[in-house]
Design a protein around this motif. Structure first.
Motif, mmCIF file in Angstrom:
data_model
loop_
_atom_site.group_PDB
_atom_site.id
_atom_site.type_symbol
_atom_site.label_atom_id
_atom_site.label_comp_id
_atom_site.label_asym_id
_atom_site.label_seq_id
_atom_site.Cartn_x
_atom_site.Cartn_y
_atom_site.Cartn_z
ATOM 1 N N MET A 143 0.973 -1.042 0.344
ATOM 2 C CA MET A 143 -0.417 -0.432 -0.248
ATOM 3 C C MET A 143 1.099 1.509 -0.710
ATOM 4 N N GLY A 144 1.866 0.716 0.039
ATOM 5 C CA GLY A 144 2.936 2.346 0.006
ATOM 6 C C GLY A 144 3.535 2.561 1.070
ATOM 7 N N ILE A 145 2.838 2.008 2.679
ATOM 8 C CA ILE A 145 2.837 2.709 3.686
ATOM 9 C C ILE A 145 4.860 2.009 4.084
ATOM 10 N N PRO A 146 5.242 3.531 5.223
ATOM 11 C CA PRO A 146 6.788 2.932 5.134
ATOM 12 C C PRO A 146 7.083 2.092 6.805
ATOM 13 N N ALA A 147 7.957 1.144 6.121
ATOM 14 C CA ALA A 147 7.375 -0.487 6.864
ATOM 15 C C ALA A 147 7.538 0.089 8.251
ATOM 16 N N ALA A 148 9.034 1.216 8.810
ATOM 17 C CA ALA A 148 8.858 1.099 9.986
ATOM 18 C C ALA A 148 7.725 1.762 10.455
ATOM 19 N N MET A 149 6.215 1.900 10.155
ATOM 20 C CA MET A 149 5.385 2.078 10.966
ATOM 21 C C MET A 149 4.365 1.455 10.462
ATOM 22 N N ILE A 150 4.485 0.905 9.975
ATOM 23 C CA ILE A 150 3.910 -0.969 10.251
ATOM 24 C C ILE A 150 4.202 -1.449 11.497
ATOM 25 N N ILE A 202 -5.528 6.471 18.330
ATOM 26 C CA ILE A 202 -5.275 8.082 17.914
ATOM 27 C C ILE A 202 -3.695 8.394 17.353
ATOM 28 N N ALA A 203 -2.509 8.320 17.829
ATOM 29 C CA ALA A 203 -1.715 8.470 16.720
ATOM 30 C C ALA A 203 -1.970 7.671 15.091
ATOM 31 N N PHE A 204 -2.027 6.526 15.315
ATOM 32 C CA PHE A 204 -1.811 5.702 14.331
ATOM 33 C C PHE A 204 -2.990 6.419 13.104
ATOM 34 N N GLY A 205 -4.006 6.508 13.179
ATOM 35 C CA GLY A 205 -5.311 7.005 13.126
ATOM 36 C C GLY A 205 -4.969 8.474 11.988
ATOM 37 N N PHE A 206 -4.290 9.497 13.254
ATOM 38 C CA PHE A 206 -4.172 10.277 12.650
ATOM 39 C C PHE A 206 -2.376 10.084 10.925
ATOM 40 N N LEU A 207 -1.726 9.115 11.611
ATOM 41 C CA LEU A 207 -0.796 8.723 10.302
ATOM 42 C C LEU A 207 -1.472 8.034 9.130
ATOM 43 N N GLY A 208 -2.540 7.161 9.450
ATOM 44 C CA GLY A 208 -2.687 6.924 8.619
ATOM 45 C C GLY A 208 -3.996 7.504 7.890
ATOM 46 N N LYS A 209 -4.139 9.191 7.985
ATOM 47 C CA LYS A 209 -4.989 10.019 7.193
ATOM 48 C C LYS A 209 -4.084 9.730 5.726
ATOM 49 N N GLY A 210 -2.634 9.776 6.340
ATOM 50 C CA GLY A 210 -1.379 10.610 5.013
ATOM 51 C C GLY A 210 -1.300 9.612 4.176
ATOM 52 N N PHE A 211 -2.432 8.193 4.134
ATOM 53 C CA PHE A 211 -2.205 7.102 3.111
ATOM 54 C C PHE A 211 -3.800 6.695 2.554
ATOM 55 N N THR A 214 -6.410 8.113 -2.638
ATOM 56 C CA THR A 214 -6.162 9.575 -3.061
ATOM 57 C C THR A 214 -4.536 9.024 -3.608
ATOM 58 N N SER A 215 -3.970 8.509 -2.491
ATOM 59 C CA SER A 215 -2.141 9.001 -2.557
ATOM 60 C C SER A 215 -1.787 7.447 -2.919
ATOM 61 N N ILE A 216 -3.223 6.255 -2.951
ATOM 62 C CA ILE A 216 -2.528 4.766 -3.197
ATOM 63 C C ILE A 216 -2.420 4.659 -4.727
ATOM 64 N N ASP A 217 -1.483 3.958 -5.372
ATOM 65 C CA ASP A 217 -0.931 3.881 -6.758
ATOM 66 C C ASP A 217 -2.100 2.638 -7.197
ATOM 67 N N ALA A 218 -3.483 2.759 -7.516
ATOM 68 C CA ALA A 218 -4.415 1.555 -7.685
ATOM 69 C C ALA A 218 -3.799 0.107 -9.171
ATOM 70 N N ALA A 219 -2.632 0.458 -9.850
ATOM 71 C CA ALA A 219 -2.731 -0.037 -10.580
ATOM 72 C C ALA A 219 -1.963 -1.468 -9.865
ATOM 73 N N SER A 220 -0.747 -0.297 -8.848
ATOM 74 C CA SER A 220 0.587 -1.020 -8.618
ATOM 75 C C SER A 220 -0.149 -2.241 -7.625
ATOM 76 N N ILE A 221 -1.055 -2.287 -6.990
ATOM 77 C CA ILE A 221 -2.285 -2.452 -6.216
ATOM 78 C C ILE A 221 -2.520 -3.401 -6.897
ATOM 79 N N SER A 222 -3.345 -3.038 -8.609
ATOM 80 C CA SER A 222 -3.642 -4.468 -9.043
ATOM 81 C C SER A 222 -2.922 -5.207 -9.543
ATOM 82 N N GLN A 223 -1.304 -4.644 -9.713
ATOM 83 C CA GLN A 223 -0.686 -5.583 -10.482
ATOM 84 C C GLN A 223 -0.319 -6.267 -9.155
ATOM 85 N N THR A 224 0.127 -6.023 -7.908
ATOM 86 C CA THR A 224 0.598 -7.329 -6.973
ATOM 87 C C THR A 224 -0.478 -7.949 -6.540
#
Length: 477
Positions: A143-150, A202-211, A214-224
């Motif tokens: 999904m393009g989320i940084p490994a450290a956050m996950i 609360i913190a992860f909810g706030f961080l999740g808003k950045g993903f 609209t910011s996700i490459d739908a074509a990339s996920i479809s290819q995956t």
């Protein structure tokens, strides 16, 4: 003739290890092995200076390694599990359905909740991170989320469940060593741990808003998704395998046998579901799964696992425990603790010192269990003398010991997380939100007096009798 090692000499090995660790890891991007060896050699020289013979120092190292043997076995089994589950298509199935179902905006919150619930049920943060956590890394990275956050979300959820589960070994250890009823201990931890979880969500909810979508490459996920279907047989029936392992641990089957069953089921899945050969399935267990597709992200996610992948972790654990063994059994750790005890003036400073000693033990002895056992021995009588209920101590041991072990790359927990999730402690530390907020909440409550429980004179005499009985038993042993 052996002499008692004072505080300043006791700090020499720890200081040498930390300084060399900062230079090697932080500056030169090296591995922690050599700094740990430098610390071990320094600790041995200090012990020798104070009269310990080589065979005694050697025995201290052996004792330290023995303490880590259960962890080493689990580490190797997790390596086999990851290889078997990737080869058997279990991880691919979890990633596939995760990408189709979970929204990127709520992904981090979802992972915290799932890991919390699973670990509450099975009592093992390591088992959760080695199974659910591995799949979460694959989904989040896709999904393009940084490994450290996950990794931070996985750790926060896993350690909440580990801390609050009546099946957890650290939970039972902290309550048992302090003579506290298990469920009284768990209830008392709610005052620090539930607010910590709320802050993390609360913190992860706030961080999740950045993903957002609209910011996700739908074509990339479809290819995956297409690539996953190309390389693996995807089936919801494969969820039976992780569910079976979780159910076994929930039924109090020890982690090692439960993981062995998961490994066997994953191996059979690679043969009969994925259509792999016996040699390929065996190779996945030994060296990890090998995938050479056109999608580099998928290759990166699935080219991992196997027994070989854990050998670096095993060697680091052994070295770390030789270092911790010398500090513990030569009396150097006790000298550090005695110095901390001099800071105790009030209930607030006592609990703060307890949490600080747990953190220090995690840093110096590299083992989560020691960070609970040693402070429990050191502080138990002091809490009773000050009229404090033992559950204040048991909670502080978990706040400072169980949770902060993840922040040290050379601690067995930090080593395990790096080997399993592929993220270093320095990277995920800012996002392991629950793990550093709970100790701070514990210190805050200690100084405000809220949730600090006192004991009656009758209860105090009863606890003193228990301490005297424990001391007599240790003397006999």
């Amino acid at each position: 003739m052996r002499k008692r090692i004072n505080f300043w000499w006791s700090m020499v090995p720890l200081t040498s290890m930390i300084v060399s660790m900062l230079c090697c890891v932080a500056i030169f991007d090296g591995a922690p092995h050599i700094p740990l060896m430098i610390g071990t050699v320094t600790a041995g020289l200090v012990a020798w200076k104070f009269g310990y013979k080589w065979h005694e120092i050697e025995e201290m190292m052996y004792k330290g390694i023995k303490l880590a043997l259960p962890a080493i076995i689990i580490i190797m089994l997790v390596g086999l599990t990851i290889g078997a589950w990737i080869g058997g298509g279990i991880v691919a199935t979890m990633v596939y359905y995760g990408l189709k179902i979970i929204s990127p905006t709520i992904f981090l919150i979802t992972i915290v909740v799932i890991c919390s619930l699973v670990t509450l049920a099975i009592g093992s943060s390591w088992a959760t991170m080695g199974t659910i956590g591995v799949a979460a890394m694959g989904i989040g990275l896709s999904m393009g989320i940084p490994a450290a956050m996950i990794a931070g979300a996985v750790i926060s959820g896993s350690y909440f469940g580990d801390k609050m589960s009546p099946l957890s070994d650290t939970t039972n250890l902290a309550s048992g060593l302090t003579h506290t009823d298990l469920f009284d201990h768990i209830k008392h931890m709610c005052y620090t741990t539930i607010p910590g979880l709320a802050i993390a969500l609360i913190a992860f909810g706030f961080l999740g808003k950045g993903f957002g979508n609209t910011s996700i490459d739908a074509a990339s996920i479809s290819q995956t998704l297409t690539d996953l279907q190309q390389h693996f047989v995807i089936s919801p029936f494969l969820f039976f395998i992780p569910a079976a392992v979780i159910a076994l641990v929930a039924m109090k089957v020890p982690a090692a046998p439960a993981l062995v069953i998961g490994i066997i089921l994953g191996y059979l899945s690679q043969l009969f579901v994925q259509g792999g050969s016996i040699s390929d399935a065996l190779e996945a267990l030994k060296s990890g799964y090998a995938l050479n597709g056109a999608n580099e992200l998928v290759n990166e996610l699935f080219n991992r696992g196997g027994l070989d992948s854990m050998m670096d972790t095993v060697s680091m654990t052994i070295i770390a425990m030789t270092f911790g063994g010398i500090l513990e059994f030569s009396g150097m750790l006790k000298a550090m603790m005695d110095q901390l005890l001099k800071m105790v003036r009030s209930t607030g400073s006592l609990i703060t010192t307890t949490i600080g000693s747990c953190v220090l033990t995690n840093a110096s002895c590299s083992e989560q269990y020691i960070s609970i056992v040693v402070p429990a021995r050191m502080f138990s009588k002091i809490y009773t003398e000050k009229g404090l209920h033992s559950k204040n101590l048991s909670r502080s041991l978990e706040d400072g010991g169980t949770l902060t072990s993840v922040f040290f790359p050379w601690n067995t927990c930090g080593v395990y997380i790096y080997a399993t999730l592929g993220v270093s402690a320095f990277s995920y530390a800012p996002y392991a939100i629950l793990n550093y907020t709970v100790p701070l909440i514990g210190i805050f409550l200690a100084y405000t007096g809220f949730s600090i429980v006192k004991i009656t004179q009758e209860e105090k005499q009863k606890m003193i009798s228990l301490h005297e009985q424990s001391t007599d038993e240790e003397t006999v042993i």
